[in-house]
Design an enzyme around this catalytic site. Structure first.
Site, PDB file in Angstrom:
ATOM      1  N   SER A 130       0.845  -1.184   0.000  1.00  0.00           N
ATOM      2  CA  SER A 130       0.000   0.000   0.000  1.00  0.00           C
ATOM      3  C   SER A 130       0.894   1.253   0.000  1.00  0.00           C
ATOM      4  CB  SER A 130      -0.948  -0.041   1.195  1.00  0.00           C
ATOM      5  OG  SER A 130      -1.967   0.906   1.092  1.00  0.00           O
ATOM      6  N   TRP A 131       0.735   2.162   0.975  1.00  0.00           N
ATOM      7  CA  TRP A 131       1.658   3.293   1.050  1.00  0.00           C
ATOM      8  C   TRP A 131       3.100   2.810   1.120  1.00  0.00           C
ATOM      9  CZ3 TRP A 131       3.515   7.832   0.298  1.00  0.00           C
ATOM     10  CH2 TRP A 131       4.633   8.239   1.019  1.00  0.00           C
ATOM     11  N   HIS A 176      -7.303  -5.865  -0.663  1.00  0.00           N
ATOM     12  CA  HIS A 176      -6.100  -5.068  -0.406  1.00  0.00           C
ATOM     13  C   HIS A 176      -5.196  -5.648   0.684  1.00  0.00           C
ATOM     14  CE1 HIS A 176      -3.690  -1.415  -0.351  1.00  0.00           C
ATOM     15  NE2 HIS A 176      -3.888  -1.264   0.956  1.00  0.00           N
ATOM     16  N   ASP A 224      -8.860  -5.343  -5.281  1.00  0.00           N
ATOM     17  CA  ASP A 224      -8.348  -4.352  -4.339  1.00  0.00           C
ATOM     18  C   ASP A 224      -9.044  -3.025  -4.608  1.00  0.00           C
ATOM     19  OD1 ASP A 224      -6.836  -2.470  -2.926  1.00  0.00           O
ATOM     20  OD2 ASP A 224      -4.935  -3.487  -3.322  1.00  0.00           O
TER      21      ASP A 224
END
Length: 320
Positions: free
Chosen positions: A115-116, A299, A271
């Site tokens: 993710s980030w 996700h 996702d």
């Protein structure tokens, strides 16, 4: 199907001053003489949890976890008034990561980010490719405008209308047609806790309700915890309204600089937080990238098919 390794405890930990009044919590576990890997958590502002140690074979990896600026056990925490977000940007985190590498005496390390964390991994690797042995990325994002607008501009709302209504609840009705990232910036920094508190919980809960292929109540509850919610909401909003301090498409355009670095991308087909198009587009410009598209995943890192491929990648790279 591969699963997590057994629970382990750190053999070392500490706080690393990185400037601007910030100090990062870090820890090491596994084998001190093993292959170095650094785990880059999501959010931004999500912090680390003990389960992340279990993604790596503790006999073969020297596992470095740390909490990025403003969250987890790093100080100051962004739920407190003294936290200064002006010194919390992508490029501060890239510099922090390089300071941590030097402090821990690591020459090159594997970057594992979801993710980030995948954004930060790409930014660091494109800045310091000589310091990266491999990349393992999950739920891939690059913080382009279209990615942010998908999640906070109504795209994902088409799939989760009930959750979206709860996200909109703190926003005055007359402002719901505006840029919601900007509106939320005002709400999250309002001096009244009765304003910024519910706004933070609504922002964070939206992520908790969309992160899993099948939403789970305990995950939503964790995202709605007040202190966690305030930190992650303020940090995420700060990063997203500035586009991560990237030029549009920067991480995609500069990906060819990573030629020669083995890279595995693991992406849930469904996702909602970081849609699959970004992982696909990245593989078109990233030489030698290996994409695993998981047919029945969202996700989260611990959905069975996603976890199987992540552990497979770390196991394979452990001997490289």
């Amino acid at each position: 199907m591969r699963g997590l390794y057994p629970e382990i405890e750190p053999y070392d930990h500490g706080m690393l001053p990185v400037g601007d009044g910030n100090a990062l919590y870090w820890e090491e576990s596994g084998n001190p003489a093993g292959k170095p890997v650094v785990f880059l958590h999501g959010g931004p502002g999500g912090g680390t949890v003990p389960r992340y140690r279990q993604l790596f074979d503790p006999k073969r990896y020297r596992i470095v976890l740390f909490d990025q600026r403003g969250c987890g056990r790093s100080t100051p925490h962004c739920s407190t008034p003294e936290a200064d977000l002006s010194v919390n940007t992508t490029w501060h985190l890239v510099a922090d990561l390089e300071l941590l590498r030097e402090d821990r005496g690591v020459a090159r390390w594997q970057l594992f980010g979801g993710s980030w964390g995948s954004v930060l991994a790409l930014a660091y690797a494109e800045t310091h490719p000589e310091r990266v042995s491999e990349l393992v990325l999950r739920g891939v994002a690059t913080l382009r405008r279209k990615e942010i607008q998908w999640l906070y501009g109504g795209g994902a709302a088409c799939l989760f209308p009930e959750a979206w209504s709860r996200f909109l609840a703190p926003v005055p009705y007359v402002r719901r047609g505006e840029d919601l990232v900007e509106v939320y910036h005002e709400l999250l920094h309002h001096p009244d806790p009765d304003v910024h508190g519910p706004a933070a919980q609504a922002w964070s809960r939206w992520e908790g309700e969309t992160v899993k292929f099948t939403p789970r109540a305990e995950v939503v509850a964790a995202f709605a915890e007040p202190e966690f919610a305030l930190a992650i909401a303020r940090i995420e909003n700060h990063y997203f309204r500035h586009g991560g301090w990237f030029a549009e498409d920067q991480l995609i355009r500069e990906a060819p600089a990573l030629a020669g670095i083995p890279c595995v991308l693991v992406q849930g087909r469904y996702d909602v937080v970081t849609p699959a198009t970004t992982a696909w587009e990245l593989t078109q410009v990233l030489p030698g990238a290996e994409l695993h598209m998981i047919a029945d995943a969202g996700h989260a890192f611990d959905e069975p098919g996603t976890l199987h491929e992540l552990i497979g990648a770390t196991d394979r790279f452990a001997s490289c």
